[in-house]
Design a protein around this motif. Structure first.
Motif, PDB file in Angstrom:
ATOM      1  N   ASP A 121      31.245  71.909  -2.665  1.00 27.19           N
ATOM      2  CA  ASP A 121      30.992  72.265  -1.273  1.00 27.19           C
ATOM      3  C   ASP A 121      31.662  73.594  -0.954  1.00 27.19           C
ATOM      4  O   ASP A 121      32.846  73.650  -0.647  1.00 27.19           O
ATOM      5  CB  ASP A 121      31.517  71.158  -0.355  1.00 27.19           C
ATOM      6  CG  ASP A 121      31.222  71.437   1.114  1.00 27.19           C
ATOM      7  OD1 ASP A 121      30.395  72.342   1.375  1.00 27.19           O
ATOM      8  OD2 ASP A 121      31.800  70.768   1.985  1.00 27.19           O
ATOM      9  N   LEU A 122      30.902  74.669  -1.022  1.00 31.10           N
ATOM     10  CA  LEU A 122      31.444  75.992  -0.730  1.00 31.10           C
ATOM     11  C   LEU A 122      31.858  76.126   0.730  1.00 31.10           C
ATOM     12  O   LEU A 122      32.737  76.930   1.058  1.00 31.10           O
ATOM     13  CB  LEU A 122      30.410  77.070  -1.070  1.00 31.10           C
ATOM     14  CG  LEU A 122      30.053  77.252  -2.550  1.00 31.10           C
ATOM     15  CD1 LEU A 122      28.993  78.336  -2.698  1.00 31.10           C
ATOM     16  CD2 LEU A 122      31.279  77.596  -3.378  1.00 31.10           C
ATOM     17  N   ALA A 123      31.250  75.327   1.604  1.00 28.81           N
ATOM     18  CA  ALA A 123      31.550  75.427   3.027  1.00 28.81           C
ATOM     19  C   ALA A 123      32.976  74.995   3.347  1.00 28.81           C
ATOM     20  O   ALA A 123      33.511  75.336   4.411  1.00 28.81           O
ATOM     21  CB  ALA A 123      30.568  74.579   3.835  1.00 28.81           C
ATOM     22  N   ALA A 166      28.786  82.867   6.925  1.00 27.28           N
ATOM     23  CA  ALA A 166      27.532  82.566   7.622  1.00 27.28           C
ATOM     24  C   ALA A 166      26.457  82.119   6.639  1.00 27.28           C
ATOM     25  O   ALA A 166      25.686  81.191   6.921  1.00 27.28           O
ATOM     26  CB  ALA A 166      27.064  83.799   8.406  1.00 27.28           C
ATOM     27  N   ILE A 167      26.400  82.756   5.486  1.00 31.85           N
ATOM     28  CA  ILE A 167      25.428  82.385   4.465  1.00 31.85           C
ATOM     29  C   ILE A 167      25.644  80.943   4.022  1.00 31.85           C
ATOM     30  O   ILE A 167      24.687  80.153   3.915  1.00 31.85           O
ATOM     31  CB  ILE A 167      25.521  83.336   3.257  1.00 31.85           C
ATOM     32  CG1 ILE A 167      24.941  84.701   3.618  1.00 31.85           C
ATOM     33  CG2 ILE A 167      24.780  82.751   2.049  1.00 31.85           C
ATOM     34  CD1 ILE A 167      25.149  85.740   2.538  1.00 31.85           C
ATOM     35  N   VAL A 168      26.882  80.590   3.777  1.00 31.92           N
ATOM     36  CA  VAL A 168      27.186  79.232   3.320  1.00 31.92           C
ATOM     37  C   VAL A 168      26.800  78.207   4.382  1.00 31.92           C
ATOM     38  O   VAL A 168      26.287  77.123   4.078  1.00 31.92           O
ATOM     39  CB  VAL A 168      28.683  79.111   2.965  1.00 31.92           C
ATOM     40  CG1 VAL A 168      29.061  77.663   2.699  1.00 31.92           C
ATOM     41  CG2 VAL A 168      29.001  79.963   1.735  1.00 31.92           C
ATOM     42  N   GLN A 169      27.019  78.552   5.644  1.00 30.57           N
ATOM     43  CA  GLN A 169      26.676  77.629   6.721  1.00 30.57           C
ATOM     44  C   GLN A 169      25.156  77.506   6.903  1.00 30.57           C
ATOM     45  O   GLN A 169      24.652  76.452   7.304  1.00 30.57           O
ATOM     46  CB  GLN A 169      27.313  78.093   8.034  1.00 30.57           C
ATOM     47  CG  GLN A 169      28.827  78.027   8.054  1.00 30.57           C
ATOM     48  CD  GLN A 169      29.366  76.615   7.878  1.00 30.57           C
ATOM     49  OE1 GLN A 169      28.746  75.642   8.319  1.00 30.57           O
ATOM     50  NE2 GLN A 169      30.520  76.508   7.228  1.00 30.57           N
ATOM     51  N   GLN A 170      24.435  78.569   6.593  1.00 26.75           N
ATOM     52  CA  GLN A 170      22.982  78.572   6.798  1.00 26.75           C
ATOM     53  C   GLN A 170      22.222  77.821   5.719  1.00 26.75           C
ATOM     54  O   GLN A 170      21.077  77.426   5.924  1.00 26.75           O
ATOM     55  CB  GLN A 170      22.480  80.019   6.861  1.00 26.75           C
ATOM     56  CG  GLN A 170      22.919  80.775   8.095  1.00 26.75           C
ATOM     57  CD  GLN A 170      22.690  82.267   7.967  1.00 26.75           C
ATOM     58  OE1 GLN A 170      22.117  82.746   6.976  1.00 26.75           O
ATOM     59  NE2 GLN A 170      23.145  83.031   8.969  1.00 26.75           N
ATOM     60  N   HIS A 171      22.834  77.640   4.555  1.00 26.59           N
ATOM     61  CA  HIS A 171      22.153  76.995   3.427  1.00 26.59           C
ATOM     62  C   HIS A 171      22.946  75.767   2.978  1.00 26.59           C
ATOM     63  O   HIS A 171      24.144  75.854   2.739  1.00 26.59           O
ATOM     64  CB  HIS A 171      22.012  77.966   2.259  1.00 26.59           C
ATOM     65  CG  HIS A 171      21.230  79.200   2.588  1.00 26.59           C
ATOM     66  ND1 HIS A 171      19.859  79.257   2.560  1.00 26.59           N
ATOM     67  CD2 HIS A 171      21.651  80.437   2.977  1.00 26.59           C
ATOM     68  CE1 HIS A 171      19.461  80.472   2.903  1.00 26.59           C
ATOM     69  NE2 HIS A 171      20.524  81.214   3.162  1.00 26.59           N
ATOM     70  N   ASP A 173      21.947  73.851   0.234  1.00 25.91           N
ATOM     71  CA  ASP A 173      21.833  73.734  -1.218  1.00 25.91           C
ATOM     72  C   ASP A 173      22.691  74.785  -1.911  1.00 25.91           C
ATOM     73  O   ASP A 173      22.667  75.970  -1.532  1.00 25.91           O
ATOM     74  CB  ASP A 173      20.364  73.910  -1.626  1.00 25.91           C
ATOM     75  CG  ASP A 173      20.180  73.809  -3.129  1.00 25.91           C
ATOM     76  OD1 ASP A 173      20.219  72.688  -3.662  1.00 25.91           O
ATOM     77  OD2 ASP A 173      20.019  74.887  -3.766  1.00 25.91           O
ATOM     78  N   LEU A 174      23.447  74.385  -2.930  1.00 27.92           N
ATOM     79  CA  LEU A 174      24.359  75.299  -3.622  1.00 27.92           C
ATOM     80  C   LEU A 174      23.616  76.464  -4.254  1.00 27.92           C
ATOM     81  O   LEU A 174      24.063  77.616  -4.194  1.00 27.92           O
ATOM     82  CB  LEU A 174      25.155  74.539  -4.684  1.00 27.92           C
ATOM     83  CG  LEU A 174      26.165  75.359  -5.493  1.00 27.92           C
ATOM     84  CD1 LEU A 174      27.238  75.930  -4.593  1.00 27.92           C
ATOM     85  CD2 LEU A 174      26.803  74.492  -6.586  1.00 27.92           C
ATOM     86  N   THR A 175      22.467  76.182  -4.869  1.00 23.99           N
ATOM     87  CA  THR A 175      21.697  77.255  -5.493  1.00 23.99           C
ATOM     88  C   THR A 175      21.239  78.268  -4.453  1.00 23.99           C
ATOM     89  O   THR A 175      21.315  79.484  -4.665  1.00 23.99           O
ATOM     90  CB  THR A 175      20.469  76.674  -6.218  1.00 23.99           C
ATOM     91  OG1 THR A 175      20.909  75.789  -7.256  1.00 23.99           O
ATOM     92  CG2 THR A 175      19.621  77.785  -6.833  1.00 23.99           C
ATOM     93  N   ASP A 176      20.779  77.781  -3.303  1.00 25.02           N
ATOM     94  CA  ASP A 176      20.364  78.695  -2.234  1.00 25.02           C
ATOM     95  C   ASP A 176      21.548  79.505  -1.721  1.00 25.02           C
ATOM     96  O   ASP A 176      21.410  80.696  -1.403  1.00 25.02           O
ATOM     97  CB  ASP A 176      19.744  77.895  -1.085  1.00 25.02           C
ATOM     98  CG  ASP A 176      18.401  77.277  -1.458  1.00 25.02           C
ATOM     99  OD1 ASP A 176      17.800  77.745  -2.436  1.00 25.02           O
ATOM    100  OD2 ASP A 176      17.985  76.327  -0.761  1.00 25.02           O
TER     101      ASP A 176
END
Length: 423
Positions: A121-123, A166-171, A173-176
């Motif tokens: 979970d990168l978020a 913001a990118i992590v919150q918007q996606h 899926d880990l690949t996305d």
């Protein structure tokens, strides 16, 4: 306001300085001068006069897998090494709760056991941790230190303006997430004049593939692969330790004294004399020194012995010294410095060498087995831990490859100026 960099062990080229110069110009120069482009940034390179093994390192044992440790790495070893290189960075990525964790858990050394890559979970990472993970992947895609430094600055910009978070919150899926992150890195780098024409598209593509591959490799590594990696890491560890010991012995044997300095102290002293003149020309702006590893011992001998003992040099003052990954505390415990006093033991700290030094920030990484603290040994030292997020093998040089380290140093310099610590 001049900045001097003094390298440490296992350095036989100036490439690391050129990378450090990128960070220093971006983060340190604006903190110490209204004219950052006019700040002189120099290095005292002494690698050509350090340890030179007469048998080319033949005393280092060969490993079972590689035989002649310096040969190109086979696929199995590359896979094992990838597990080691990424273990610390990926171990920072909190895992989402899983209803049925698979057997294995954490393998020895902090490498995650088998699990679905989507469990990461990168978020849950802080902004700085997210940036460090991205930079760690880029370090596998490109080995040129100057290019890496410029890319790290670009990534740090995306961290600071909130783009990566913001990118992590918007996606979900880990690949996305990874695809969008490296698209942003590629765009930011292409828009950076200093990186134009450096093949950023190919670089970002390699980094994207490596990010996915790293998660897969680490998750499938297992105890066998880990044991192979640890065994095959021996050449790197042997080289680091043997070169470190060699550089130490050569320096101690040939450093000389204030009346007759050896060639290595003279290299540093000559640089300090030149930068002191620049300091005076610019109205007495403070002189900053950044040392790494063995460079710390050189600087301590300089401020405690060579400068104060030579009347011609006694007016030179290092206003702020960052000693990263140093062994200064360890050397003092062994009474290896020219001004070592046997009466300074537990309960009686070594006096601060204030005649030629204004502020001393000593930084050590918990993962760096060659860095030491000095807080219980020296008076007046500002001693602080820094977490590079790198593996045991890489942590010793990790300080100078992270934008967050230079940001912290800039804060220290600024606070020292406001507190009257710099003159």
């Amino acid at each position: 306001m001049p900045i001097l960099y003094v390298h440490g062990v296992n350095v036989r080229s100036r490439d690391n300085f050129f990378a450090m110069e990128v960070f220093a110009r971006r983060y340190l120069a604006p903190a110490i001068s209204d004219d950052p482009d006019g700040v002189t940034i120099a290095d005292a390179y002494w690698g050509d006069h350090a340890f030179d093994p007469s048998y080319g390192g033949a005393s280092r044992p060969r490993t079972r897998l590689l035989g002649m440790g310096a040969d190109p790495l086979p696929d199995l070893q590359q896979t094992a090494q990838a597990a080691i290189d990424y273990s610390d960075s990926l171990d920072r990525v909190p895992a989402v709760d899983s209803p049925a964790p698979q057997a294995g858990g954490l393998a020895s050394g902090g490498i995650p056991g088998p699990q679905d890559t989507e469990d990461f979970d990168l978020a849950a990472l802080s902004d700085q941790q997210l940036g460090d993970v991205v930079i760690a992947v880029l370090e596998q895609a490109e080995k040129d230190p100057v290019a890496l430094a410029k890319m790290a600055v670009a990534v740090d910009g995306l961290v600071q303006d909130g783009t990566l978070a913001a990118i992590v919150q918007q996606h979900a899926d880990l690949t996305d997430q990874l695809n969008a992150i490296f698209d942003a890195v590629q765009t930011a780098s292409t828009d950076t004049d200093a990186l134009a024409g450096m093949g950023i598209a190919d670089w970002a593509a390699r980094a994207r593939d490596l990010a996915q591959e790293a998660l897969s490799r680490v998750n499938s590594s297992g105890p066998f692969l880990l044991s192979v990696a640890l065994a095959e890491a021996r050449p790197k560890i042997n080289q680091l330790v043997s070169q470190f010991l060699g550089d130490v012995f050569v320096y101690l044997d040939k450093r000389g004294t204030a009346g007759a300095p050896g060639i290595v102290p003279n290299i540093v002293l000559d640089k300090l004399k030149a930068l002191h003149a620049i300091k005076l020309e610019r109205g007495g702006e403070p002189l900053i020194v950044v040392s790494h590893s063995m460079g710390g011992q050189l600087i301590y001998d300089i401020v405690s012995h060579f400068l104060p003992k030579d009347p011609a040099l006694a007016n030179i003052k290092i206003d702020f010294w960052c000693a990263s990954a140093s062994q200064v505390g360890f050397f003092e415990e062994g009474k290896l410095f020219l001004e070592a006093d046997p009466s300074h033991v537990t309960g009686k700290k070594v006096p601060f060498p204030g005649g030629n030094l204004g502020y001393w920030w000593n930084v050590h990484d918990q993962n760096d087995f060659l860095s030491f603290t000095g807080r219980d040994i020296f008076e007046g030292i500002d001693d602080e831990a820094y977490d590079s997020g790198m593996s045991l093998i890489k942590a010793h040089g990790g300080y100078l490859a992270r934008p967050s380290f230079y940001r912290r140093m800039a804060e220290k310099i600024t606070s020292s100026q406001s507190d009257g610590g710099l003159v």
